[in-house]
Write a protein that holds these residues in place. Structure first.
Motif, mmCIF file in Angstrom:
data_model
loop_
_atom_site.group_PDB
_atom_site.id
_atom_site.type_symbol
_atom_site.label_atom_id
_atom_site.label_comp_id
_atom_site.label_asym_id
_atom_site.label_seq_id
_atom_site.Cartn_x
_atom_site.Cartn_y
_atom_site.Cartn_z
ATOM 1 N N GLY A 1 -42.728 49.743 -39.100
ATOM 2 C CA GLY A 1 -43.606 49.450 -37.973
ATOM 3 C C GLY A 1 -42.815 49.384 -36.677
ATOM 4 N N ARG A 2 -43.449 48.871 -35.678
ATOM 5 C CA ARG A 2 -42.832 48.788 -34.357
ATOM 6 C C ARG A 2 -41.826 47.654 -34.310
ATOM 7 N N GLY A 3 -40.676 47.953 -33.720
ATOM 8 C CA GLY A 3 -39.628 46.952 -33.580
ATOM 9 C C GLY A 3 -39.266 46.757 -32.122
ATOM 10 N N VAL A 4 -38.344 45.849 -31.881
ATOM 11 C CA VAL A 4 -37.875 45.549 -30.531
ATOM 12 C C VAL A 4 -36.373 45.801 -30.494
ATOM 13 N N HIS A 5 -35.925 46.489 -29.457
ATOM 14 C CA HIS A 5 -34.493 46.742 -29.252
ATOM 15 C C HIS A 5 -34.117 46.117 -27.918
ATOM 16 N N PHE B 1 -37.332 43.623 -36.341
ATOM 17 C CA PHE B 1 -38.623 43.976 -36.915
ATOM 18 C C PHE B 1 -39.196 42.729 -37.561
ATOM 19 N N ALA B 2 -40.460 42.754 -37.912
ATOM 20 C CA ALA B 2 -41.078 41.603 -38.568
ATOM 21 C C ALA B 2 -40.359 41.276 -39.881
ATOM 22 N N CYS B 3 -39.788 42.308 -40.541
ATOM 23 C CA CYS B 3 -39.177 42.116 -41.858
ATOM 24 C C CYS B 3 -37.665 41.901 -41.817
ATOM 25 N N GLY B 4 -37.038 42.004 -40.660
ATOM 26 C CA GLY B 4 -35.593 41.828 -40.619
ATOM 27 C C GLY B 4 -35.003 42.090 -39.256
ATOM 28 N N LYS B 5 -33.671 41.927 -39.186
ATOM 29 C CA LYS B 5 -32.964 42.040 -37.911
ATOM 30 C C LYS B 5 -31.547 42.544 -38.174
ATOM 31 N N MET B 6 -30.974 43.269 -37.206
ATOM 32 C CA MET B 6 -29.582 43.691 -37.305
ATOM 33 C C MET B 6 -29.024 43.924 -35.912
ATOM 34 N N GLN B 7 -27.711 44.042 -35.852
ATOM 35 C CA GLN B 7 -27.046 44.351 -34.592
ATOM 36 C C GLN B 7 -26.291 45.668 -34.746
ATOM 37 N N THR C 1 -36.351 57.792 -30.279
ATOM 38 C CA THR C 1 -36.485 57.722 -31.726
ATOM 39 C C THR C 1 -35.249 57.010 -32.259
ATOM 40 N N PHE C 2 -35.454 55.916 -32.976
ATOM 41 C CA PHE C 2 -34.368 55.202 -33.635
ATOM 42 C C PHE C 2 -34.499 55.487 -35.128
#
Length: 103
Positions: free
Chosen positions: A8-12, A23-29, A97-98
């Protein structure tokens, strides 16, 4: 290894030079130390470059991600420098596009 499917849609965002993908399901750097930058094939000065970054500090559905690429970028570069002081925040709108890879 199975893919979690569309996330789904995420935030960068970038805070203190560290890019974060949430994302709603996780995070990373993203690790910018050894990133590979590519000139944007559009040739437009207003378009951010493409890149490949190693993934670090992963959690949730992003736990198996090894690297991320940014491509198909439109916009993102400020028309004129907008920050006058260190730590000052600016926001630039762009589309891209990521793609997240598990290999």
């Amino acid at each position: 290894m199975t893919c979690p499917g569309p996330m789904g849609r995420g935030v960068h965002n970038v805070t203190q030079g560290v890019p974060t993908y949430t994302f709603a399901c996780g995070k990373m750097q993203g690790n910018t130390t050894n990133q590979i930058m590519f000139a944007n094939p559009s040739g437009m000065a207003a378009d951010l470059p493409w890149y490949r970054r190693d993934a670090i500090n992963r959690s949730g559905c992003l736990d198996n991600i090894r690297y991320v690429t940014r491509s198909n970028v439109q916009g993102g570069q400020p028309a004129t420098p907008t920050c006058n002081h260190q730590g000052e925040m600016t926001e630039e709108v762009y589309t891209a596009t990521f793609t997240f890879y598990q290999c």
